[in-house]
Design a protein around this motif. Structure first.
Motif, mmCIF file in Angstrom:
data_model
loop_
_atom_site.group_PDB
_atom_site.id
_atom_site.type_symbol
_atom_site.label_atom_id
_atom_site.label_comp_id
_atom_site.label_asym_id
_atom_site.label_seq_id
_atom_site.Cartn_x
_atom_site.Cartn_y
_atom_site.Cartn_z
ATOM 1 N N VAL A 55 0.830 -1.164 0.042
ATOM 2 C CA VAL A 55 -0.089 -0.060 -0.061
ATOM 3 C C VAL A 55 0.767 1.116 -0.061
ATOM 4 O O VAL A 55 1.811 1.273 0.900
ATOM 5 C CB VAL A 55 -0.919 0.055 1.378
ATOM 6 C CG1 VAL A 55 -1.766 1.303 1.138
ATOM 7 C CG2 VAL A 55 -1.771 -1.259 1.531
ATOM 8 N N PRO A 56 0.795 2.230 -1.218
ATOM 9 C CA PRO A 56 1.542 3.175 -1.083
ATOM 10 C C PRO A 56 1.505 4.260 0.197
ATOM 11 O O PRO A 56 0.157 4.277 0.548
ATOM 12 C CB PRO A 56 1.138 3.997 -2.311
ATOM 13 C CG PRO A 56 0.368 3.080 -3.244
ATOM 14 C CD PRO A 56 -0.024 2.119 -2.048
ATOM 15 N N LEU A 57 2.187 4.811 0.790
ATOM 16 C CA LEU A 57 2.313 5.662 1.865
ATOM 17 C C LEU A 57 2.102 7.166 1.323
ATOM 18 O O LEU A 57 3.349 7.690 1.152
ATOM 19 C CB LEU A 57 3.366 5.548 2.587
ATOM 20 C CG LEU A 57 3.378 4.225 3.653
ATOM 21 C CD1 LEU A 57 4.709 4.012 4.415
ATOM 22 C CD2 LEU A 57 2.251 3.981 4.484
ATOM 23 N N VAL A 58 1.284 7.499 1.030
ATOM 24 C CA VAL A 58 1.005 8.880 0.317
ATOM 25 C C VAL A 58 -0.116 9.527 1.351
ATOM 26 O O VAL A 58 -0.976 8.791 1.780
ATOM 27 C CB VAL A 58 0.648 8.856 -1.125
ATOM 28 C CG1 VAL A 58 1.570 8.430 -1.825
ATOM 29 C CG2 VAL A 58 -0.515 7.991 -1.376
ATOM 30 N N SER A 59 -0.094 10.875 1.145
ATOM 31 C CA SER A 59 -1.216 11.679 2.120
ATOM 32 C C SER A 59 -1.924 12.353 1.326
ATOM 33 O O SER A 59 -1.560 12.827 0.071
ATOM 34 C CB SER A 59 -0.540 12.387 3.115
ATOM 35 O OG SER A 59 0.401 13.504 2.661
ATOM 36 N N GLY A 60 -2.992 12.943 1.624
ATOM 37 C CA GLY A 60 -3.882 14.002 0.644
ATOM 38 C C GLY A 60 -4.638 13.019 -0.047
ATOM 39 O O GLY A 60 -4.973 12.065 -0.200
ATOM 40 N N ASP A 61 -4.962 13.810 -1.128
ATOM 41 C CA ASP A 61 -6.118 13.582 -2.215
ATOM 42 C C ASP A 61 -5.053 12.984 -3.469
ATOM 43 O O ASP A 61 -5.404 13.160 -4.748
ATOM 44 C CB ASP A 61 -6.775 14.610 -2.634
ATOM 45 C CG ASP A 61 -8.237 14.452 -2.447
ATOM 46 O OD1 ASP A 61 -8.527 13.436 -2.086
ATOM 47 O OD2 ASP A 61 -9.219 15.152 -2.804
ATOM 48 N N VAL A 62 -4.100 12.364 -3.217
ATOM 49 C CA VAL A 62 -3.123 12.001 -4.278
ATOM 50 C C VAL A 62 -3.728 10.372 -4.492
ATOM 51 O O VAL A 62 -4.222 9.519 -3.871
ATOM 52 C CB VAL A 62 -1.630 11.699 -3.674
ATOM 53 C CG1 VAL A 62 -0.816 11.104 -4.471
ATOM 54 C CG2 VAL A 62 -1.350 13.120 -2.907
ATOM 55 N N PRO A 63 -3.646 10.188 -5.965
ATOM 56 C CA PRO A 63 -4.153 8.718 -6.547
ATOM 57 C C PRO A 63 -3.379 7.558 -5.809
ATOM 58 O O PRO A 63 -1.977 7.826 -5.718
ATOM 59 C CB PRO A 63 -3.756 8.580 -7.853
ATOM 60 C CG PRO A 63 -3.960 10.026 -8.283
ATOM 61 C CD PRO A 63 -3.502 10.825 -7.086
ATOM 62 N N ARG A 64 -3.618 6.622 -5.338
ATOM 63 C CA ARG A 64 -2.958 5.614 -4.502
ATOM 64 C C ARG A 64 -2.881 4.324 -5.335
ATOM 65 O O ARG A 64 -2.215 3.274 -4.931
ATOM 66 C CB ARG A 64 -3.915 5.094 -3.379
ATOM 67 C CG ARG A 64 -4.111 6.184 -2.230
ATOM 68 C CD ARG A 64 -5.044 5.651 -1.263
ATOM 69 N NE ARG A 64 -4.406 4.430 -0.737
ATOM 70 C CZ ARG A 64 -4.024 4.446 0.378
ATOM 71 N NH1 ARG A 64 -3.797 5.428 1.297
ATOM 72 N NH2 ARG A 64 -3.772 3.090 1.013
ATOM 73 N N GLY A 65 -2.748 4.684 -6.823
ATOM 74 C CA GLY A 65 -2.504 3.259 -7.677
ATOM 75 C C GLY A 65 -1.128 3.001 -7.690
ATOM 76 O O GLY A 65 -0.313 4.101 -7.315
ATOM 77 N N GLY A 66 -0.508 1.886 -7.483
ATOM 78 C CA GLY A 66 0.579 1.209 -7.228
ATOM 79 C C GLY A 66 1.487 2.098 -8.400
ATOM 80 O O GLY A 66 2.483 2.142 -8.005
ATOM 81 N N HIS A 67 1.118 2.121 -9.571
ATOM 82 C CA HIS A 67 2.116 2.449 -10.576
ATOM 83 C C HIS A 67 2.171 3.935 -10.784
ATOM 84 O O HIS A 67 3.188 4.432 -11.334
ATOM 85 C CB HIS A 67 1.655 1.898 -11.936
ATOM 86 C CG HIS A 67 0.273 2.442 -12.437
ATOM 87 N ND1 HIS A 67 -1.053 2.076 -11.853
ATOM 88 C CD2 HIS A 67 0.055 3.277 -13.301
ATOM 89 C CE1 HIS A 67 -2.093 2.727 -12.282
ATOM 90 N NE2 HIS A 67 -1.248 3.423 -13.383
#
Length: 99
Positions: free
Chosen positions: A23-35
């Motif tokens: 699972v990508p560790l991103v914050s906010g309204d960023v797309p979470r798709g792996g690629h």
């Protein structure tokens, strides 16, 4: 409709225990798709039969694929990446005309 025997359901559920996912560790309204964020760190989670639990943290997509697919010589191709076309429907290449 016929109900599935509990033993078959439990066997199917237990076969998934230990499965890993990244699972990508991103914050906010960023797309979470792996690629979409290949350099973003990944949390590796392990299925314990009831919920996903933390297992490891890796630096990026390449490290996550190495952990998720340890026996693979090359990780699976990214979605949307097609191999070079081959076969009889490919337009034949001809040598440029001389002269």
């Amino acid at each position: 409709m016929e109900d599935e025997p509990l033993s078959e359901w439990a066997e199917r559920r237990d076969a998934r225990v230990g499965r890993l996912r990244a699972v990508p560790l991103v914050s906010g309204d960023v797309p979470r798709g792996g690629h979409l964020n290949p350099d973003a760190p990944r949390a590796i989670q392990r299925w314990n039969g009831h919920t996903w639990e933390p297992y490891a943290v890796v630096a990026g997509l390449a490290a996550a694929r190495r952990l998720l697919y340890p026996g693979a010589e090359a990780p699976p191709a990214a979605p949307g990446v097609l191999p070079a076309p081959t076969g009889r429907h490919r337009k034949p290449r001809t040598a440029p005309p001389e002269g």
